[in-house]
Scaffold this motif. Structure first.
Motif, PDB file in Angstrom:
ATOM      1  N   UNK A  20     -53.696  19.724 -13.646  1.00 43.84           N
ATOM      2  CA  UNK A  20     -52.465  18.935 -13.710  1.00 43.84           C
ATOM      3  C   UNK A  20     -51.576  19.424 -14.852  1.00 43.84           C
ATOM      4  N   UNK A  21     -52.159  19.838 -15.967  1.00 45.11           N
ATOM      5  CA  UNK A  21     -51.369  20.354 -17.076  1.00 45.11           C
ATOM      6  C   UNK A  21     -50.682  21.662 -16.696  1.00 45.11           C
ATOM      7  N   UNK A  27     -43.608  23.110 -13.852  1.00 45.54           N
ATOM      8  CA  UNK A  27     -42.424  22.324 -13.505  1.00 45.54           C
ATOM      9  C   UNK A  27     -41.387  22.401 -14.620  1.00 45.54           C
ATOM     10  N   UNK A  28     -41.837  22.386 -15.867  1.00 46.79           N
ATOM     11  CA  UNK A  28     -40.914  22.416 -16.999  1.00 46.79           C
ATOM     12  C   UNK A  28     -40.141  23.729 -17.087  1.00 46.79           C
ATOM     13  N   UNK A  67     -39.533  21.341  -7.125  1.00 45.12           N
ATOM     14  CA  UNK A  67     -40.322  22.101  -8.093  1.00 45.12           C
ATOM     15  C   UNK A  67     -41.782  21.667  -8.090  1.00 45.12           C
ATOM     16  N   UNK A  68     -42.019  20.364  -7.991  1.00 45.56           N
ATOM     17  CA  UNK A  68     -43.405  19.875  -7.924  1.00 45.56           C
ATOM     18  C   UNK A  68     -44.111  20.459  -6.702  1.00 45.56           C
ATOM     19  N   UNK A 203     -30.324  28.903  -9.245  1.00 48.27           N
ATOM     20  CA  UNK A 203     -31.399  27.915  -9.161  1.00 48.27           C
ATOM     21  C   UNK A 203     -32.703  28.526  -9.655  1.00 48.27           C
ATOM     22  N   UNK A 204     -33.369  27.836 -10.599  1.00 52.19           N
ATOM     23  CA  UNK A 204     -34.631  28.342 -11.153  1.00 52.19           C
ATOM     24  C   UNK A 204     -35.842  27.941 -10.324  1.00 52.19           C
ATOM     25  N   UNK A 205     -35.681  27.056  -9.359  1.00 51.60           N
ATOM     26  CA  UNK A 205     -36.839  26.574  -8.602  1.00 51.60           C
ATOM     27  C   UNK A 205     -37.553  27.726  -7.901  1.00 51.60           C
TER      28      UNK A 205
END
Length: 320
Positions: A20-21, A27-28, A67-68, A203-205
């Protein structure tokens, strides 16, 4: 591996927390979002809960959902809600195959792992009701035939809290199916300047690489269900729910489903924090985002809010 009692071992806890980390860090790279908001969102993913993102346009709700999905390696679909959207546009429909002389089911976008339902309150009540079975039972029934949805399955719905022209308020039954309601808010000045620098070329996604896969995420989800919750912790959750129902400002307090979701979220937060047991601290940290949107205030409670009711319930209910 877990022991014979079903409890998690230290290796499972570390693996799930690390997964999860990694997702949060990925995502950041593409989205400027407060860490606590992202943690709450990932807690819901780990607890297989749906999320209502309620905020102003342009703060990154859609980008966050995309992104998630990319960071987790999950299938993504977007439903743009409008007044003429039909339930079949979301869940799918049976189409006649002339070559084979039979009807066959064509699945809709709801069959993805992460489904962004954008501006959900612009869909008609008929279309909104098409999401109820999907969100609660994770399946779709079309012409008396049930179709199981993918796993993991998370609905991320957005709505604008200040623009109501051409919208249909979500009924309480719909709202109650969202594990949490999150607000992104505006980024800090430094964060917004960094966002402008990072996104000025596009877009960075698309630059986000998957750091997980559906199999690994399902294993982490299953691990979260086996996080230990004591009888005292369950009693504490029930006491909080009862306090919201007894509040004179409240017409409809938190439901038993709300308690179940709060406990699941608390267990997922414990796992995210590297623990095999949930604490009252986990319940207290999540009570606001899990319970407040379910509170229906009495007509005479003009100055009260659901957040205030939950905050008062937390202050007045001792943790055992």
């Amino acid at each position: 591996m877990s022991d014979a009692t079903g409890r998690l071992d230290a290796a499972e806890v570390r693996a799930a927390a690390a997964l999860v980390r990694r997702i949060a860090d990925a995502v950041h790279l593409a989205v400027e979002v407060r860490r606590e908001v992202l943690d709450d969102l990932l807690v819901c993913v780990l607890a297989e809960g749906h999320v209502l993102l309620e905020d102003l346009p342009g703060v990154g709700k859609t980008t966050l959902a995309r992104t998630v999905a990319r960071a987790t390696g999950l299938g993504f679909a977007r439903v743009q809600c409008t007044a003429d959207l039909l339930p079949a546009d979301v869940v799918g429909t049976n189409v006649f195959n002339q070559r084979e002389d039979r009807f066959e089911f064509r699945p809709g976008p709801i069959f993805a792992n992460v489904v962004l339902v954008d501006e959900v309150n612009r869909a008609s009540p008929k279309t909104q009701s098409g999401l109820l079975e999907c969100m609660q039972e994770r399946r779709v029934t079309v012409d008396v035939v049930s179709h199981e949805l993918a796993r993991p399955f998370v609905v991320l719905a957005t709505q604008n809290p200040v623009e109501f022209e051409g919208t249909y308020p979500l009924p309480e039954a719909q709202v109650d199916r969202f594990m949490a309601r999150l607000t992104l808010g505006y980024p800090s000045a430094a964060g917004e300047a960094e966002m402008l620098r990072a996104h000025e070329r596009g877009d960075r996604v698309g630059d986000v690489e998957p750091v997980a896969d559906p199999t690994g995420l399902v294993q982490a989800i299953d691990a979260a269900t086996r996080v230990h919750a004591s009888d005292a912790l369950r009693a504490y959750v029930v006491a909080l729910l009862q306090r919201t129902r007894d509040d004179a400002r409240v017409e409809l307090g938190a439901s038993p489903r709300a308690g179940l979701m709060l406990l699941r979220a608390a267990k997922a937060r414990a796992l995210l924090d590297g623990r095999d047991h949930a604490l009252p601290d986990d319940v207290q940290a999540l009570a606001g985002v899990v319970l407040a949107h379910r509170i229906v205030l009495a007509p005479e409670a003009l100055d009260a809010t659901g957040d205030q009711v939950v905050a008062d319930a937390l202050a007045q209910t001792p943790a055992v």
